[in-house]
Structures are given as C-alpha cells and as structure tokens.
Design a protein around this motif. Structure first.
Motif, mmCIF file in Angstrom:
data_model
loop_
_atom_site.group_PDB
_atom_site.id
_atom_site.type_symbol
_atom_site.label_atom_id
_atom_site.label_comp_id
_atom_site.label_asym_id
_atom_site.label_seq_id
_atom_site.Cartn_x
_atom_site.Cartn_y
_atom_site.Cartn_z
ATOM 1 N N GLN A 85 0.835 -1.206 0.000
ATOM 2 C CA GLN A 85 0.000 0.000 0.000
ATOM 3 C C GLN A 85 0.870 1.257 0.000
ATOM 4 O O GLN A 85 0.637 2.196 -0.778
ATOM 5 N N LEU A 86 1.890 1.290 0.866
ATOM 6 C CA LEU A 86 2.772 2.453 0.929
ATOM 7 C C LEU A 86 3.545 2.632 -0.372
ATOM 8 O O LEU A 86 3.763 3.758 -0.827
ATOM 9 N N LEU A 87 3.951 1.524 -0.968
ATOM 10 C CA LEU A 87 4.693 1.604 -2.222
ATOM 11 C C LEU A 87 3.823 2.235 -3.308
ATOM 12 O O LEU A 87 4.278 3.079 -4.086
ATOM 13 N N VAL A 88 2.540 1.845 -3.328
ATOM 14 C CA VAL A 88 1.612 2.392 -4.324
ATOM 15 C C VAL A 88 1.323 3.859 -4.036
ATOM 16 O O VAL A 88 1.405 4.724 -4.917
ATOM 17 N N ARG A 123 5.933 5.333 -5.897
ATOM 18 C CA ARG A 123 7.066 4.543 -6.377
ATOM 19 C C ARG A 123 6.630 3.472 -7.375
ATOM 20 O O ARG A 123 7.445 2.933 -8.112
ATOM 21 N N VAL A 124 5.319 3.184 -7.388
ATOM 22 C CA VAL A 124 4.818 2.198 -8.329
ATOM 23 C C VAL A 124 4.943 2.693 -9.767
ATOM 24 O O VAL A 124 4.870 1.920 -10.716
ATOM 25 N N ALA A 183 9.632 -3.179 -10.203
ATOM 26 C CA ALA A 183 10.467 -4.376 -10.058
ATOM 27 C C ALA A 183 10.231 -5.032 -8.700
ATOM 28 O O ALA A 183 10.115 -6.261 -8.596
ATOM 29 N N CYS A 184 10.138 -4.206 -7.649
ATOM 30 C CA CYS A 184 9.864 -4.748 -6.307
ATOM 31 C C CYS A 184 8.540 -5.506 -6.290
ATOM 32 O O CYS A 184 8.449 -6.613 -5.739
ATOM 33 N N LEU A 185 7.523 -4.913 -6.884
ATOM 34 C CA LEU A 185 6.212 -5.563 -6.907
ATOM 35 C C LEU A 185 6.253 -6.861 -7.708
ATOM 36 O O LEU A 185 5.655 -7.865 -7.312
ATOM 37 N N PHE A 186 6.956 -6.856 -8.824
ATOM 38 C CA PHE A 186 7.013 -8.049 -9.671
ATOM 39 C C PHE A 186 7.728 -9.193 -8.945
ATOM 40 O O PHE A 186 7.327 -10.355 -9.050
ATOM 41 N N ILE A 187 8.778 -8.868 -8.201
ATOM 42 C CA ILE A 187 9.488 -9.890 -7.418
ATOM 43 C C ILE A 187 8.543 -10.511 -6.395
ATOM 44 O O ILE A 187 8.487 -11.736 -6.229
#
Length: 455
Positions: free
Chosen positions: A244-247, A251-252, A259-263
C-alpha cells in the motif's frame, strides 16, 4: 643370514592394507612396502629399498605403490627391477643415486600455489560441466577471493596442512557457518583434484587435508558457531501495508518500484528479475521470456540457481500483467531488453530495491508504525529476497496449500516445470494460488488503484 620370503603380488596387495613396513623379498637387500597414515588421516603406500655397501646402510625411495599399471606409480615387479638395478650399480662402483634422484625429481609434483591452481581448477569444473548452475562459478570465485586466498593463496599446494585449513575456516565458521561450510566444500574437491594422477600437483603421501574426517576435531562444534541467519523478511501482517505504501508513495510509477512488486508477485529470486552481482549479469528477466497471451513467464534453466531442476515457468497474476502493461507503455518491450531498466538502458539493480525498502520503512515509522523489519532477527530491515520467498512460503502453508505445490512455485523440485506440466490440473492450481497471493498483497491498496486488483 635370514632370507625374506618372496611375496606374490596378491600377498603384497593384502599387506598394503596393514600399517607398517613389509619386506616383500625377491631381491638381495631389503625391499620394503611402507604403509603409513599421513597427517591428513589418509593411507600412503610407497616402496623403500635398503642395502648395505662398504659397511654403510643406504636407503632409496622407489616411488608410490600400485598393484596395477598406473602413471607415476610402481608395481611389485617394477620395484624389484629398480632395486636390482641399484644393487648392480653399487657392485660395479657406480653411484645409483644419480639416476634415482633424477627419477624421483621427475615424479615430484611441481610446487604450485593455490592462487595459481584455483583458476585451473575452476576451468576444469566448467569444462567437465560440474557446476549445478552457471551462477555457481562466480559465487565460488568470489568465495575463494574473499575468504580462502588471503590465508592460503600464497602457500604451495604441498605446504597446506589440516591445521592451516582449520586456521582459515574456524573464524569463518564462527562468524558465518554457511559460508564456512561452502569454503570447506570448495577446498575438499580441489585437493582431490590436485591428487589426481594426471595432475600430481600434490604429493600423494600428504593426502587430502580438507576432508570432513580429517578436520572434524580441528573445527568448532555447532554450539560454538553463530546460529545460521536467514534473509530478513517482512511479516505477513505488515506485507499488504508495505505494498500500500509503495503504491501511495508513487514509487509504483518508477521502474524500481515496479520491479519490487514483480518480485513479490512472482515469489522469485531477486537475481532472476533484476541485476544481481552474485547471480550474474545475464540472469535478469527479459521480454523474450514473457508470454502475455498465456500469462506465463518462462525462466531458462541456465538462469536458475539450480539449473538441474530445469526451466521454471511462472503463472502471472492479473496484477503482474498490469505491471508489464505499464512497462510497455513506457516503450520497454523489445525482446532482448531487460524488463526493468532505466530510460538510459541500465538494468535495475538490487540497490534500487534496497533504497525503496529503506525509504518506505522510514515513512511507516513516521506514520506510527514499526517499519518493515524482521522482529525475529532483532529488528533487521526486511530484504526483497527474504520477503518474496520466505513470506510466500509461510503464507502458502497458512493457507493450506500442499508442500508440493509450494515447492514447485519456488523451483525447489526437479521436473514438473515445463509446458507439459503447466497443461495439467496441478498447473491450474498453481495459477490460482499465485492469483490469491497477489490479491493478498494488494488487499490494502486504495480503491482508485483497482486496476491492480483482480477483477
């Protein structure tokens, strides 16, 4: 004068199993088969000829014993022939040591240092295809350079003793048991290679100084070593908040954030998605491996940590496909291009993911949270590898998925990862599991990011 009984080749072979000096007879003088236990704990077998001439006892080494024809070794018949030649030289007034010393010198292994030999050993392993994965070579080269070479690299291969190896391995095992074990597992086959007849870099009498049997009383016990630590992971209850914080942080929209999300979404090893110094420069994901129509990502076997397990086929969730669509919109969809690269063409590295994790952890603490740390490891900051792999495994177990299904998703098992496997009902279960995992990760994302949620 008592004459020694002339032993047959079979009797000599039987004697070669008993420690001691065995008179084999068959020649004037004393021809001995000397069987000793080396300082490395192995058995050495060599010929020795003793003869008295002019009131002086002289001793000659005739080489290493063998019961069959081998390069660099001496059979019973050859030892008797050599002993007879020495006796004849003495009786005729010639110096037998001139010939013998030259012969012994030619059989003596050249004194090479470990720094000189290890590149040859690595080349041999690569030529014989002994690595389970192409990534093992750079890993072992790095291991040797950082942990073995400083203490042993300058030593001659015949100078290395079990005590010298223990001196290098002991602090390493105490500090990092897994690294210490890897170092020992590298040294033992290396010295075995040095002892091979076609190499003869190390004297056979010295044996292998790096075997577990030789080192068992010289290395620290398990209780003296630091407990093995795993990659820190973000705990399951905090993981949706991390996404949630990343989105929400925007940064998304960055290639690094995607890349972080895909991993996470694919439960992949970091080095199979982005550039990883240990995994190798060409192990990252490329567009040629993606089949968007079938929603599959096929990672070739040579890019995997354990290439022997074959290619790894990953079913892609709707969220993972959405990330790929965003990348395509940025014009990053050429077949040979990396999935995650900057506008300047550089492949995203592990440092980018580490920065994102650190920044999001700071934001979480500022908002009253505890940050994204592993509480069971003393509050160490989470890593992408630990979270994508260990958190997924923990989640799958809590959700009741079978171990076989989870192991297949993590590429921990042989076979079952090809196209034929994916056409089975079991493959459909994997696809469903990865979608449920993706929905869990995005469960706290705001509704205006619904395009990242399963429809």
């Amino acid at each position: 004068m008592r004459t020694a009984r002339v032993l047959t080749p079979l009797e000599v072979r039987q004697k070669s199993e008993a420690i001691g000096e065995h008179n084999v007879g068959g020649v004037a003088g004393t021809l001995l088969l000397v069987v000793r236990k080396t300082q490395a704990g192995e058995i050495s077998r060599a010929w020795k000829f003793v003869i008295r001439a002019g009131g002086t006892k002289q001793t000659f080494g005739l080489g290493r014993y063998t019961y069959k024809q081998q390069v660099g070794a001496v059979t019973l018949a050859e030892a008797r022939e050599k002993a007879q030649k020495i006796r004849e030289d003495i009786l005729e007034g010639r110096d037998p040591r001139a010939g013998v010393s030259q012969e012994v010198k030619s059989d003596k292994p050249a004194e090479h240092t470990l720094d000189e030999l290890f590149p040859k050993y690595f080349a041999y392993c690569e030529k014989m295809n002994l690595w389970k994965s192409p990534k093992m070579l750079p890993d072992y080269e790095r291991l040797y350079r950082l942990h073995i070479s400083p203490g042993l690299g300058g030593k001659g291969v015949n100078e290395v003793t079990p005590a010298a190896i223990a001196q290098v391995l002991t602090p390493l095992l105490i500090r990092s048991p897994s690294t210490g074990k890897k170092a020992q597992h590298l040294l033992s086959p290396f010295f075995r290679w040095c002892l091979r007849l076609e190499n003869s870099y190390r004297s056979p009498a010295l044996g292998n100084p790096a075997t577990s049997e030789v080192l068992k009383d010289r290395l620290p016990k398990a209780g003296q070593c630091k407990a093995t630590t795993h990659h820190p992971m973000c705990h399951l209850e905090d993981l949706p908040r991390f996404v949630q914080l990343l989105v929400e942080s925007g940064r998304v929209n960055d290639v690094g954030g995607m890349a972080c999300l895909f991993i996470l979404l694919t439960a992949s090893r970091q080095g199979n998605v982005i550039k990883n110094s240990r995994a190798g420069a060409k192990c990252h994901a490329v567009w040629a491996d993606i089949d968007k129509r079938r929603a599959l990502w096929t990672i070739p076997a040579q890019k995997m940590k354990v290439a022997a397990n074959g290619a790894h086929v990953v079913p892609l969730s709707k969220q993972a496909l959405a990330i790929l669509s965003r990348l395509e919109a940025l014009g990053m969809s050429s077949d040979e291009d990396a999935l995650f690269r900057s506008l300047r063409g550089k492949v995203v590295g592990e440092a980018a993911c580490a920065r994102i994790i650190k920044n999001l952890s700071v934001r979480d603490r500022e908002a009253g949270g505890n940050g994204f740390v592993d509480k069971e490891q003393g509050g160490r900051l989470m890593t992408m590898h630990g979270t994508a792999r260990a958190a997924f495994q923990t989640w799958a177990a809590e959700q009741g998925y079978s171990r076989d299904l989870t192991e297949a998703a993590l590429h921990h098992t042989k076979g079952g990862n090809g196209d034929a496997y994916l056409r089975t009902k079991y493959a459909e279960q994997r696809r469903q599991m990865m979608q449920v995992w993706a929905d869990f990760l995005f469960s706290e994302c705001p509704k205006d990011w619904a395009k990242f949620r399963a429809k």
